[in-house]
Each structure stands twice: as C-alpha cells, then as structure tokens.
Design a protein around this motif. Structure first.
Motif, PDB file in Angstrom:
ATOM      1  N   ALA A  64     -37.088   7.538  22.751  1.00  0.00           N
ATOM      2  CA  ALA A  64     -36.706   6.138  22.557  1.00  0.00           C
ATOM      3  C   ALA A  64     -35.413   6.005  21.763  1.00  0.00           C
ATOM      4  CB  ALA A  64     -37.835   5.397  21.848  1.00  0.00           C
ATOM      5  N   ALA A  65     -35.183   6.921  20.818  1.00  0.00           N
ATOM      6  CA  ALA A  65     -34.008   6.844  19.942  1.00  0.00           C
ATOM      7  C   ALA A  65     -32.760   7.473  20.547  1.00  0.00           C
ATOM      8  CB  ALA A  65     -34.317   7.516  18.613  1.00  0.00           C
ATOM      9  N   GLY A  66     -32.884   8.077  21.733  1.00  0.00           N
ATOM     10  CA  GLY A  66     -31.720   8.691  22.355  1.00  0.00           C
ATOM     11  C   GLY A  66     -31.325  10.007  21.733  1.00  0.00           C
ATOM     12  N   ILE A  67     -32.281  10.704  21.092  1.00  0.00           N
ATOM     13  CA  ILE A  67     -31.975  12.034  20.558  1.00  0.00           C
ATOM     14  C   ILE A  67     -32.667  13.116  21.381  1.00  0.00           C
ATOM     15  CG2 ILE A  67     -31.353  11.303  18.244  1.00  0.00           C
ATOM     16  CD1 ILE A  67     -34.135  11.912  17.283  1.00  0.00           C
ATOM     17  N   ALA A  68     -33.184  12.718  22.532  1.00  0.00           N
ATOM     18  CA  ALA A  68     -33.693  13.633  23.552  1.00  0.00           C
ATOM     19  C   ALA A  68     -33.837  12.810  24.836  1.00  0.00           C
ATOM     20  CB  ALA A  68     -35.033  14.243  23.169  1.00  0.00           C
ATOM     21  N   PRO A  69     -32.912  12.943  25.773  1.00  0.00           N
ATOM     22  CA  PRO A  69     -33.033  12.158  27.002  1.00  0.00           C
ATOM     23  C   PRO A  69     -34.343  12.392  27.739  1.00  0.00           C
ATOM     24  CG  PRO A  69     -30.871  13.165  26.858  1.00  0.00           C
ATOM     25  CD  PRO A  69     -31.689  13.749  25.746  1.00  0.00           C
TER      26      PRO A  69
ATOM     27  N   ALA B 143     -36.635   0.594  29.321  1.00  0.00           N
ATOM     28  CA  ALA B 143     -36.691   1.235  28.014  1.00  0.00           C
ATOM     29  C   ALA B 143     -35.773   0.462  27.070  1.00  0.00           C
ATOM     30  CB  ALA B 143     -36.255   2.690  28.116  1.00  0.00           C
ATOM     31  N   ARG B 144     -36.335  -0.087  26.031  1.00  0.00           N
ATOM     32  CA  ARG B 144     -35.547  -0.885  25.095  1.00  0.00           C
ATOM     33  C   ARG B 144     -34.626  -0.013  24.246  1.00  0.00           C
ATOM     34  NH1 ARG B 144     -39.164  -5.448  21.999  1.00  0.00           N
ATOM     35  NH2 ARG B 144     -40.305  -6.286  23.801  1.00  0.00           N
ATOM     36  N   ARG B 145     -33.462  -0.536  23.944  1.00  0.00           N
ATOM     37  CA  ARG B 145     -32.581   0.116  22.959  1.00  0.00           C
ATOM     38  C   ARG B 145     -33.122  -0.172  21.562  1.00  0.00           C
ATOM     39  NH1 ARG B 145     -27.215   0.883  24.996  1.00  0.00           N
ATOM     40  NH2 ARG B 145     -27.493   1.637  27.142  1.00  0.00           N
ATOM     41  N   PRO B 146     -33.327   0.849  20.746  1.00  0.00           N
ATOM     42  CA  PRO B 146     -33.949   0.619  19.436  1.00  0.00           C
ATOM     43  C   PRO B 146     -32.973   0.145  18.375  1.00  0.00           C
ATOM     44  CG  PRO B 146     -33.561   2.943  19.762  1.00  0.00           C
ATOM     45  CD  PRO B 146     -33.155   2.257  21.043  1.00  0.00           C
ATOM     46  N   ALA B 147     -33.549  -0.179  17.230  1.00  0.00           N
ATOM     47  CA  ALA B 147     -32.757  -0.703  16.117  1.00  0.00           C
ATOM     48  C   ALA B 147     -31.950   0.372  15.427  1.00  0.00           C
ATOM     49  CB  ALA B 147     -33.684  -1.377  15.103  1.00  0.00           C
ATOM     50  N   VAL B 148     -32.397   1.624  15.442  1.00  0.00           N
ATOM     51  CA  VAL B 148     -31.697   2.674  14.689  1.00  0.00           C
ATOM     52  C   VAL B 148     -30.403   3.065  15.377  1.00  0.00           C
ATOM     53  CG1 VAL B 148     -33.799   3.587  13.681  1.00  0.00           C
ATOM     54  CG2 VAL B 148     -32.975   4.530  15.860  1.00  0.00           C
TER      55      VAL B 148
END
Length: 464
Positions: free
Chosen positions: A165-170, A459-464
């Motif tokens: 979700a955070a984009g640190i593992a596609p 998939a939502r883009r998260p706040a972090v």
C-alpha cells in the motif's frame, strides 16, 4: 535515470525490458523509499539491499545483451518473513525461530518470481507464527497502516499489506490460513489473491495449519496480481497439495469481462446489518458487477466453527515442543491460543473435519446456481493499534479474532478469492471478497478487473 513513484509492476517490467528504465535504478529507488518510510511503518524486518542491486544489475546486463529477463523484469517484491530467504533466518514472526540457522535456499515461490525477472527487496513483518489478524507483533513491533499510522495494517501478513500500500514493494507475498491475505488487503486498500487451496506450492515456507495454509500475492492492480500469480503457478512434488497442478494462466483472460456470469451477494453469515463500512463496500461492488440476487451460503457458521477447531488443534500440535520448553518466549496471546488447541479432545477435530466436508458439499451445490459470490472482507475498516474490542452488531467483541469474521468460512474450504478494495466513500479503506468455485481464479480476477476499469475498485494512495 529518474524513477517515478507508484509505477505498477507491469509498467516497471515494460520500462526495463524496453530499456526506458534501469532495473538497478528501480531497485535503488525502492530501497530509498524503504529507508525513508520503514522507520514509521515497520513493514520490513529484513532488507536485502545488496542482493537486490546485484540481481538488478544482472537484469540490466541481460537487456543490454538482447535477452528478455521475463514478464516481471526488474519488478521489486518482498515476502512475509515465513518464506525462506537464502542466508536469512526464517523468523515466522517469532522470537524462538530467530535462533535457527539461516535458510540454505529460497522458497520456491521466490525462485519462480526471480526466474520471471523480479527483484527481492527483503522480508516483511507478520503476526507471530501467523496466528494473528492485527499486525501487532510482540517481538518486532506493530506494523502500521500507511493510510493512518495510528491504525492496524491487519494480519497476519501485516508487512505485505503495509509495504504494498505504501509503494515500498510493488508486489509482495503473504500467506492466508483464515484470512491473512484478505484482511490486510481490506484494511490497507490493495488487491490480494488467495488462490484455491493447492494451487501454489508452499515449499520453503514455515507452516501454520497444513490443511488450511495458502500462499498468494498482493498488488496495487489486478494486472499486477495476475502477472505475479501466473509466474508462480505450476506443480511441485515437494508439496503434495500441488503435485499435479497444471499452469492455468489468467493474465490474458482479465479483460474478457463479466457478461454472462451469474453473480450474487452472499447473505446469512455474511450479512452486513449494523456494519456500515462493510455494507457500503458490498453494496457498491454488487451494483458495479450487476449482482442480480442475494443467496444464503449454507453452513457458513458451522464452517467457521470447524475452522477454529482445526486451526487450534493442528497449530498446537506443530508447536507442542516449543510450548513445553519455551512458553515465556511466545506472545502471551498467541501462546494461550496454542495451549487451548493442545487441550482439545481428538474427537472434536474429527468432527470438525466432517463438518468441513459437509460444508464444502453445500457450497459446491450453491456454485451450480451462481458463478461468483460477493462478500465483505472485514466487518469494519482498520481499528486503532492496541484496540482490543469493537462494537459488532450491538455487542462489544474482541477485535483480534473477529477481523476474520467473514474470511474464515471461505478459506476453511479452500475457495479462491480476489480481495478487492472498493471506493465507497469510507474514511479508511475497506474491501470485498469476490469468491469463485475451486480452480476458477480467472473468474474472480475478471470481476475485480471489471470493477477496477469502472473506477469502483482502486488501490488508494496513502498518507505517508
């Protein structure tokens, strides 16, 4: 060269294969994001930076030499730390396991993804011995939800949900015994696939409940989910449950649409009365898929009860020596559940397996009338970290077991499920299960893809 954030796995692979992207740059980009975000999220327990850069350089050399590295060329991925990673200790989220020798070889699914061109970034946080739905690990710390870091990521594949979700593992891999792919997918707002029991080999992974354990992928799109799933399919004589399974590729089937499919909303046990977030997700998905009817799933309550007993009894047997020798080295909540399982009468387990077979017969008959079922994934969106209870249909019930309220009856009989995040106006993400008959992952993924193309699933883009 610069690597944009939030590229899909398909976009990364296309860019690397064409030479528009460097696999080494993609790997370093994601390693930099891990360094920046993981201190907050606590999604990774191990980062294999040197291995990732070496593998990425091999892929770039192959492209330069005119070779095709595969359909996942240069795509970074990470795995729940119950997968063997050569040179690392397989923690399985525990304190006790980390005293074991390092793994001598990679888990088979890691090997297959790398053979397709993917690049391993490391191991991910998880609930101790996979017996958890919250993502609160007593030894490695709580894994946090990137959409609100005060909230749970879900478990037991907590790091898989959070990192993807955070984009640190596609892409990431997790396991699902009673809901551990579908719960984090729902709470973190991403896609997940729990395949049919026996579809993907479990060789090289630390078990929880052998007769219920599934392995599967997480991603931020259905296309990425299908690419990873196809790369991992195939028979493996080392896992008897998949010994004779052929490859049944789904990537080329995603856009066949849903015309002609008989889609129904699951009711009875899966009713969402008094659960506003879950109800909104199911209603939105049902409308988007044109679900024409509501059907009661016969025996679901009995199936969940059987799953509880099977889970407790089998897992306790696996850990009996550890419980005798090192009880104080478990998370007390996990230990007490194992101890309860160790005291179950043998006759209860026999009866639970009989109920499980009966329940499968009921659901198999239901799938003669419908092709797909829509059900909630979780009864609510992500609770706060440390929250022990939540109001559920007028009662104050424990959070930890009841996050799996709707997932447990499905995995009990091994059905394939596309966990699908639904845009339905809730503050925090929440998703649905799209449930198919055994071996029909293609149908579940086609429905998820339809919702994605209509803008209903995302998939939502998260706040972090």
């Amino acid at each position: 060269m610069s690597v944009p954030d939030w590229l899909t796995a398909a976009e990364i692979a296309q860019g690397v294969r064409s030479g528009a992207l460097s696999a080494r740059d993609v790997a370093e980009h994601h390693l930099a994001r891990i360094a920046a975000l993981n201190p907050t999220l606590n999604a990774y327990t191990d980062v294999t930076a040197e291995r990732a850069c070496f593998r990425a350089a091999e892929i770039d050399a192959a492209v330069t030499g005119g070779s095709d590295p595969g359909p996942l060329a240069g795509v970074p991925f990470a795995v729940k730390n119950l997968f063997d990673i050569e040179g690392l200790v397989t923690r399985a989220g525990s304190k006790i396991n980390r005293e074991n020798p390092a793994a001598m070889a990679d888990a088979e699914l890691i090997r297959r993804l790398e053979a397709a061109g993917a690049v391993l970034l490391g191991g991910l946080n998880m609930g101790e011995y996979a017996y958890d739905f919250t993502g609160e690990n007593a030894h490695d710390g709580a894994c946090r939800n990137p959409h609100d870091t005060d909230r749970m990521s879900g478990g037991s594949s907590s790091g898989s949900g959070s990192a993807t979700a955070a984009g640190i593992a596609p892409l990431s891999l997790g396991s699902d015994t009673n809901g551990s792919i579908r719960v984090p997918s729902s709470l973190c707002g991403i896609f997940g696939l729990k395949p049919t029991y026996g579809r993907l080999t479990r060789h090289g992974s630390f078990p929880f409940v052998d007769s219920l354990d599934h392995l599967g992928p997480f991603a931020r799109s259905t296309g990425d989910l299908a690419l990873a799933y196809d790369a991992m399919q195939g028979a493996d004589p080392r896992d008897a449950s998949v010994a004779g399974r052929p490859v049944e590729a789904v990537t080329g089937l995603l856009d066949e649409g849903i015309d002609g499919l008989r889609i129904a909303v699951a009711s009875g046990w899966f009713d969402t009365d008094g659960l506003p977030d879950a109800a909104a997700a199911v209603e939105t998905a049902a409308k988007g898929l044109g679900a024409g009817r509501t059907v009661e799933v016969p025996g679901a309550a009995a199936g969940r009860a059987a799953a509880f007993i099977i889970t407790n009894a089998e897992s306790a047997a696996l850990h009996l020596n550890r419980l005798r020798d090192r009880p104080d080295d478990f998370d007390p909540d996990t230990r007490d559940r194992f101890l309860a399982g160790a005291m179950l009468p043998a006759g209860w387990l026999v009866r639970a397996q009989q109920v499980r077979r009966w329940y499968l017969e009921q659901v198999t008959a239901l799938f003669e009338e419908v092709d797909l079922l829509i059900a909630p994934s979780t009864p609510f969106s992500a609770p706060l970290i440390g929250q022990k209870t939540m109001e559920l249909r007028g009662d104050e019930l424990a959070v930890r077991p009841n996050l799996g309220l709707f997932t447990q009856p499905v995995s009990c009989i091994g059905l394939p499920v596309a966990a699908t995040p639904i845009e339905c106006g809730t503050v925090m993400p929440i998703g649905v299960q799209i449930i198919a008959p055994p071996w029909r992952e293609d149908l579940a993924l086609r429905a998820a893809r339809h919702l994605e193309r209509e803008g209903i699933a995302a998939a939502r883009r998260p706040a972090v």
